[in-house]
Enzyme design. Structure first.
Site, mmCIF file in Angstrom:
data_model
loop_
_atom_site.group_PDB
_atom_site.id
_atom_site.type_symbol
_atom_site.label_atom_id
_atom_site.label_comp_id
_atom_site.label_asym_id
_atom_site.label_seq_id
_atom_site.Cartn_x
_atom_site.Cartn_y
_atom_site.Cartn_z
ATOM 1 N N TRP A 103 0.801 -1.175 -0.005
ATOM 2 C CA TRP A 103 0.000 -0.144 -0.040
ATOM 3 C C TRP A 103 0.887 1.196 0.174
ATOM 4 O O TRP A 103 0.514 2.241 -0.630
ATOM 5 C CB TRP A 103 -1.229 -0.045 1.314
ATOM 6 C CG TRP A 103 -2.046 -1.195 0.966
ATOM 7 C CD1 TRP A 103 -2.217 -2.175 1.609
ATOM 8 C CD2 TRP A 103 -3.105 -1.001 -0.061
ATOM 9 N NE1 TRP A 103 -3.065 -3.078 0.925
ATOM 10 C CE2 TRP A 103 -3.742 -2.293 -0.040
ATOM 11 C CE3 TRP A 103 -3.174 -0.256 -1.254
ATOM 12 C CZ2 TRP A 103 -4.832 -2.660 -1.126
ATOM 13 C CZ3 TRP A 103 -4.311 -0.475 -1.988
ATOM 14 C CH2 TRP A 103 -5.076 -1.799 -2.202
ATOM 15 N N ASP A 173 -1.794 6.594 6.321
ATOM 16 C CA ASP A 173 -2.963 6.086 5.668
ATOM 17 C C ASP A 173 -3.285 4.832 6.805
ATOM 18 O O ASP A 173 -2.639 3.814 6.856
ATOM 19 C CB ASP A 173 -2.396 5.322 4.548
ATOM 20 C CG ASP A 173 -3.602 4.248 3.992
ATOM 21 O OD1 ASP A 173 -4.492 4.257 4.606
ATOM 22 O OD2 ASP A 173 -3.029 3.366 2.675
ATOM 23 N N LYS A 197 -12.996 -1.290 6.743
ATOM 24 C CA LYS A 197 -12.339 -2.245 7.575
ATOM 25 C C LYS A 197 -12.472 -2.122 9.082
ATOM 26 O O LYS A 197 -13.612 -2.859 9.440
ATOM 27 C CB LYS A 197 -10.939 -2.165 7.469
ATOM 28 C CG LYS A 197 -10.477 -2.348 5.662
ATOM 29 C CD LYS A 197 -9.007 -2.081 5.689
ATOM 30 C CE LYS A 197 -8.873 -1.860 4.126
ATOM 31 N NZ LYS A 197 -8.841 -3.210 3.502
#
Ligand code: PMP
Length: 361
Positions: A103, A173, A197
């Site tokens: 990511w 993030d 999530k």
């Protein structure tokens, strides 16, 4: 009659059952107004109150200081990979990124469209299984911001500390770790997270940004991506993802009811510790990540004999333990243990793993 499984998906992921039940009970008629939240105008008094309460509850949970905006946006964390440079360069041309995995890499790739990216650590790492000590980082004091990924959802590499970037605003993030424990928001210039999530359903993206960092977006920034315009419009520059916002609000209330983020941290650490203990103590299983930075949220593991992976997954599925397949880029298994995964689910997984190892080992 419902029959719920233990869902270990990395996202979209398990939601608290109590939240789903409440949403179901309010589905046709939200608190006597005769319609579903999905059918309401985002500008009506009902939805405006839902939106404001959700923001306040999130602020309470995270202790967000007054001089930070909380934005409820769309476009996922991926949208923010470009939103961040468009808004935070503020006339600068350079940004620091730390590469701890897939990511981070995606964020870096997108940022290079807008600025000169300095990968301050991890530039040569294919898939890091550890995090370099700050003394190895080559931070640029002139960078407009420094970006990192506190939890790498795929490899399960997580920071258990907050980087010190001096006066350079720190950008995080937090897609797969937000709300898993208390944080000190004042250490950050910007925090962002896709909702699917630890917050709620997909379609909502949270951005928490310090006031002084907004208002200087690149001139070509699309309006919906401009934090200042969105902040001035209470995140309603256009139609927001109303149902996701509402459901996130129910999750925030649920978290408060559970005892807030201190209680979640205690539970999340306990869940992760017991799963890693099984992996470490049984030669049948292994996890390659440096123990100092193992994720509480995403626990990848492989079997000593990889040929048994398919059998493991299908037997787990039959036992009501689903979505344990590792990300396609790494294979093996991954158990995601977000806030809504009950400890009983982890206990059941552990029992299954021990039994499987006994039978196949
Ligand atoms: N960052 C991290 C850490 C993620 O786990 C994900 C999604 N798995 C993303 C970014 C991308 O999020 P989205 O799909 O919301 O764009």
């Amino acid at each position: 009659m419902t029959s719920r499984v233990y869902n270990f998906s990395a996202g979209p992921a398990v939601l608290p059952e109590a939240v789903l039940e409440q949403a179901a009970s309010e589905m046709l008629d939200w608190r006597g107004c005769g319609m579903s939240v999905m059918e309401m105008s985002h500008r009506g008094k009902e939805f405006v109150s839902i939106a404001a309460e959700a923001e306040q509850d999130l602020r309470d949970l995270l202790g967000v200081p007054q001089h930070y905006k909380v934005l409820f946006l769309q476009g996922g964390a991926t949208g923010q990979f470009s939103g961040i440079p468009m808004n935070l360069l503020r006339g600068g041309e350079r940004a620091d990124y730390i590469n701890t995995g897939s990511w981070s890499k995606k964020a870096i790739k997108e940022a290079t469209k807008y600025c000169q990216v300095n990968v301050a650590w991890g530039a040569d790492e294919e898939t890091p299984m550890h995090i370099g000590a700050p003394s190895e980082w080559r931070l640029d004091p002139q960078a407009s911001y420094a970006h990192y990924t506190p939890n790498e959802t795929i490899s399960g590499v997580e920071f258990h500390w907050v980087p010190d970037t001096g006066g350079v605003p720190l950008v995080a993030d937090m897609s797969s770790t937000i709300l898993s424990r208390p944080i000190d928001v004042s250490r950050y210039g910007l925090i962002y997270a896709g909702a699917q999530k630890n917050i709620g359903p997909a379609g909502l993206t949270i951005v928490i940004v310090r006031d002084d960092l907004i208002g200087g977006a690149l001139p070509q920034t699309p309006s919906v991506w401009d934090y200042k315009l969105q902040a001035d419009a209470d995140s309603m520059l256009n139609t927001p993802p109303t149902f996701s916002w509402y459901l996130a609000g129910l999750v925030f209330k649920w978290l408060k009811h559970q005892g807030g983020l201190e209680a979640m941290a205690e539970l999340n650490k306990r869940k992760a510790d017991k799963l890693y203990a099984v992996i470490d103590n049984n030669p049948f299983y292994s996890n390659p990540v440096d123990p100092a930075c193992r994720s509480w949220m995403n626990v990848p593991f492989v079997l000593a004999d990889g040929r048994l992976s398919e059998t493991f997954l299908s037997e787990a599925e039959a036992a009501g333990l689903t979505t344990l397949k590792g990300h396609r880029s790494v294979g093996g298994m991954r158990a995601s243990l977000y806030n809504a995964m009950p400890e009983a689910g982890v206990d059941r997984l552990i029992e299954f793993m021990q039994d499987f190892a006994r039978r196949q080992g």
